[in-house]
Design an enzyme around this catalytic site. Structure first.
Site, PDB file in Angstrom:
ATOM      1  N   ASP A  94       8.586  -6.782   3.482  1.00 27.79           N
ATOM      2  CA  ASP A  94       7.491  -6.268   2.670  1.00 27.79           C
ATOM      3  C   ASP A  94       6.355  -7.383   2.405  1.00 27.79           C
ATOM      4  O   ASP A  94       5.294  -6.719   2.098  1.00 27.79           O
ATOM      5  CB  ASP A  94       7.922  -5.549   1.501  1.00 27.79           C
ATOM      6  CG  ASP A  94       8.906  -4.523   1.533  1.00 27.79           C
ATOM      7  OD1 ASP A  94       8.707  -3.572   2.651  1.00 27.79           O
ATOM      8  OD2 ASP A  94       9.707  -3.826   0.557  1.00 27.79           O
ATOM      9  N   LYS A 129      10.534  -3.172  -7.761  1.00 27.51           N
ATOM     10  CA  LYS A 129      10.660  -1.962  -7.460  1.00 27.51           C
ATOM     11  C   LYS A 129      12.073  -1.471  -7.110  1.00 27.51           C
ATOM     12  O   LYS A 129      12.400  -0.187  -7.449  1.00 27.51           O
ATOM     13  CB  LYS A 129       9.512  -1.522  -6.408  1.00 27.51           C
ATOM     14  CG  LYS A 129       9.427  -0.038  -5.786  1.00 27.51           C
ATOM     15  CD  LYS A 129       8.092   0.243  -5.225  1.00 27.51           C
ATOM     16  CE  LYS A 129       7.703  -0.367  -4.000  1.00 27.51           C
ATOM     17  NZ  LYS A 129       8.237   0.514  -2.969  1.00 27.51           N
ATOM     18  N   ARG A 146       0.394  -2.223   0.163  1.00 25.04           N
ATOM     19  CA  ARG A 146       0.449  -3.687   0.635  1.00 25.04           C
ATOM     20  C   ARG A 146      -0.524  -3.980   1.401  1.00 25.04           C
ATOM     21  O   ARG A 146      -1.096  -5.298   1.238  1.00 25.04           O
ATOM     22  CB  ARG A 146       1.776  -4.066   0.949  1.00 25.04           C
ATOM     23  CG  ARG A 146       2.761  -3.679   0.038  1.00 25.04           C
ATOM     24  CD  ARG A 146       4.182  -4.265   0.210  1.00 25.04           C
ATOM     25  NE  ARG A 146       5.248  -3.714  -0.354  1.00 25.04           N
ATOM     26  CZ  ARG A 146       5.605  -3.939  -1.741  1.00 25.04           C
ATOM     27  NH1 ARG A 146       4.652  -4.754  -2.376  1.00 25.04           N
ATOM     28  NH2 ARG A 146       6.615  -3.283  -2.322  1.00 25.04           N
TER      29      ARG A 146
END
Ligand code: S3P
Length: 740
Positions: A621, A327, A693
């Site tokens: 992340d 991303k 997520r």
């Protein structure tokens, strides 16, 4: 239903009037429908077809029996409205509600004013945005208005009870009612409806006049048919509309003819870039429109906020998987490709909502971008100073990276701009980028407490700064560096801990020198980017879900191919290894300036650890998935120094702690981290808070759960991992998806 109208009088029983009459009768929305037509034959047909209960030849024949609660709907061609109104004004009492269905509202209100000498409270102008190329009472369709919009344009003089009655009437037949000022209505309709009709009539007329027309029509196939359907519409009606909305139609027509002449010129001079620009922008806009029409958002599941995942317990993950493109790198490929000189070709681009939002923003700023088509994108760069003012605010959806990086770049432009986002992004902090940009001399306004929208004044002279970042954030670093491209000297950014360095690597790849010494990145303004080729590796953040899945589920053996293992992103590998995971990196290589490997993960029992602080920015992340690994480990896992997790797409510490506790895991949120005791995972329903997520992390928890796990609100998985469900099922996770 309880009738919302007493008597409905429809003057002009054609497609529009007849359809309202038939629909309101069918749903029981009125007590009686009376038709008024010029010809006896129409009256007879209307009654025979069941469209009206009775029909008469003039409004004066029924006016005497009308009063409060009754509605007159004038559905005649636009220029006939004035004559009808003159008859109505003569005999209809002031208590009766009067509305109309004409496509132009300015001329109707002018007629009302001239007939009545004022705008009487009983009159509420309206326009149903529905129809077909058919006309006449036989074309009446009781379903015509279902799920269509009706625009009403009440004036300050319109009476509230009349507005309510007209609104209720349209809602009763299944329409959505919107209110708009008169001139806005006429401008919008000139562009979206009147102009296409002019063009369709003109095109068919042009071809029909051609000597070869028989052949032309014989061979004209789908394209001609699709494009010209509306040229079969009622000529009188459209003649009237053009006259009634003359100025607005001329404005739209001028814009169109300018564009058409430019396209003609491009075809003549074989200017591929201009042609591709028009065609790709139009295709993207039309595809988006098709999805809007079918009530889908940009990508299908975004707007259906009610996507729920259900995972059956058990199983393991095996096989070879390639997760979609990175991303962060995908965003940057569009940004730098747009600012470069020449055509940049990208492969492996992530076709997820976030990166598509960046792509759309650059299209909005005039950059020609072909694709994406199976991960391939061609960007016709415009150079550092070639962006154009966008037509309106740049909407970047859920994407923090788009907003923060774009803010830096936009601070250096000559034009004003505004960045907006969805509900989640609108809560996230933007002062972290606005503050350093202000130090550079940018004029930036944010919403309350530094939240979006971000408004940036164009034309600022940016000064170079040496910026010591207060937090470890690649987005802030990248924002300042991108603004630095437009500053007056050398910009330096120093980070408190290493963060992802894709911007620096990619700038170098585009031939723009960025110096890096320890924690400091430096670039001098005044250079240029030259187009290049980019191969986007698979995203380690997406691969993480399958790495953790294999690490926790006995019997697993999975290989994730072509994954970016940039050392500023590899915290998840280091942390899982510290916990005892069996991970091997195979086939290590470098692709376009980024290290890549195939990552093989086999099940091995995990143990709890204190996560080293230096790994936090390198796995920022990946923590939601790592918390699931911690829940499956033996012993306690402690994370500290990760307060940044509280300002991601959701408060990821709280979202995960709440969900884990719901599933029977001992998890305790702390201000800057979490403490998790490994132990059995139960079953239950957890909330993802619209955070991609979190949704994917609880999905993989199902592999070790005691029963079903239901994860709510999973639409945003589309932002980063559009093929997650497919890959998860393929790998062996028993996942099913439901949308409400
Ligand atoms: C990103 C940087 C990180 C990360 C985000 C993407 C980037 O955010 O969480 O998903 O592409 O620069 P921060 O820079 O705010 O830590």
């Amino acid at each position: 239903m309880e009738p919302c109208v007493n008597k409905l009088v429809v003057i002009g029983i054609g497609l529009i009037g007849g359809s309202l009459a038939a629909a309101l009768k069918q749903v029981g929305g009125c007590r009686e429908v009376i038709g008024v037509a010029r010809r006896q034959e129409t009256c007879d047909d209307a009654v025979r077809l069941g469209v009206c209960d009775r029909a008469v030849l003039g409004i004066d024949q029924v006016a005497g029996e009308l009063g409060e609660g009754d509605v007159i709907f004038i559905a005649v061609p636009t220029l006939t409205v004035a004559a009808i109104l003159a008859q109505v004004a003569h005999c209809v009492p002031a208590t009766v509600t009067i509305t109309d269905g004409a496509s132009v509202k300015g001329s109707v209100l002018a007629a009302v004013q001239s007939v009545y000498g004022c705008l009487p409270p009983q009159f509420v102008a309206g326009h149903p945005i529905a129809g077909s190329e058919k006309s006449g009472v036989e074309a009446s369709d009781p379903h015509l208005y279902e799920d269509h919009r009706v625009i009403i344009t009440p004036t300050p003089d319109s009476g509230q009870e009349h507005i309510c009655r007209v609104t209720a009437m349209w809602q009763a037949v299944g329409a959505e009612v919107l209110t708009m000022p008169v001139t806005e209505h006429d401008d919008v309709l000139a562009a979206t409806s009147h102009l296409p009709h002019v063009i369709a009539y003109s095109l068919v007329d042009t071809l029909a006049n051609d000597a070869e027309n028989e052949n032309i029509f014989r061979y004209a196939a789908g394209g001609f048919r699709d494009f010209t359907r509306i040229a079969s519409s009622d000529p009188v009606m459209w003649h009237d509309i053009m006259k009634a909305n003359r100025d607005a139609v001329l404005g739209a027509l001028d814009l169109f003819t300018d564009n058409l002449s430019r396209l003609r010129e491009a075809i003549a001079s074989e200017d591929s870039e201009l042609m591709m620009g028009v065609f790709t922008r139009a295709k993207a806009a039309r595809d988006h429109f098709t999805r809007m029409l079918t009530k889908q958002a940009y990508s299908q599941s975004m707007q259906q906020q009610e996507i729920t995942y259900t995972v059956k317990p058990g199983g393991n993950v095996c096989g070879e998987l390639r997760v979609p493109g990175d991303k962060s790198i995908s965003h940057r490929s569009i940004m730098l490709g747009s600012l470069a000189e020449g055509v940049t070709e990208v492969e492996g681009f992530l076709e997820g909502e976030d990166a598509l939002a960046t792509l759309q923003a650059f299209r909005d700023m005039g950059v020609v971008i072909e694709g994406p088509d199976q991960g391939k994108v061609r960007i016709h760069g415009v150079g550092l100073h070639g962006l154009q003012a966008p037509p309106g605010p740049l909407y970047v959806g859920n994407s923090g990276t788009s907003m923060r990086l774009l803010a830096g770049l936009l601070a250096g432009q000559a034009f004003d701009s505004e960045l907006t986002g969805d509900e989640s992004l609108s809560k996230r902090p933007m002062n972290r980028v606005a503050n350093p940009l202000r130090q550079m001399g940018a004029e930036i306004e944010t919403g309350d407490e530094g939240r979006p929208p971000v408004k940036i004044k164009g034309g600022a002279k940016l000064k170079s700064i040496n910026y010591d970042m207060p937090m470890a954030s690649a987005q802030v670093k990248s924002c300042v560096l991108l603004a630095g491209l437009y500053a007056d000297g050398t910009t330096e950014v120093t980070e408190p801990a290493p963060t992802r360095d894709h911007t620096e690597r990619m700038l170098n790849g585009f031939g723009y020198d960025v110096k890096r010494e320890g924690a400091k990145a430096t670039l001098a303004a005044g250079g240029a980017l030259s187009a290049t080729q980019i191969e986007v590796p698979a995203d380690i953040s997406s691969a993480t879900f399958f790495m953790v899945a294999a690490a926790i589920a006995p019997g697993s053996d999975v290989t994730l191919t072509h994954v970016g293992i940039n050392p500023t992103r590899d915290g998840v590998i280091n942390i899982l290894r510290l916990m005892g995971a069996d991970i091997t990196l195979e086939n290590q290589r470098e692709v376009g300036g980024e290290p890549v490997a195939d990552i093989r993960v086999k099940y091995a029992p995990l143990k709890g650890i204190n996560i080293p602080q230096d790994q936090v920015p390198l796995a920022i992340d990946e923590f939601p998935a790592l918390f699931v690994a911690a829940a499956c480990a033996e012993g306690t896992t402690v994370l500290t120094g990760a307060e940044e997790l509280r300002v991601k797409e959701s408060d990821r510490i709280q979202s995960m702690a709440d969900g884990l506790v719901e599933l029977g895991v001992k998890a305790q949120a702390t201000p800057d981290g979490i403490i998790i005791e490994g132990g059995p995972i139960g079953s239950g329903t957890v909330e993802s808070h619209g955070d991609h997520r979190i949704a994917m992390s609880f999905t993989i928890a199902g592999l070790r759960a005691g029963g079903d796990i239901v994860v709510k609100n999973c639409a945003n998985v589309m932002t980063s991992f559009p093929t997650f469900v497919e890959l998860a099922q393929k790998a062996g996770i028993q996942l099913s998806v439901a949308d409400a």
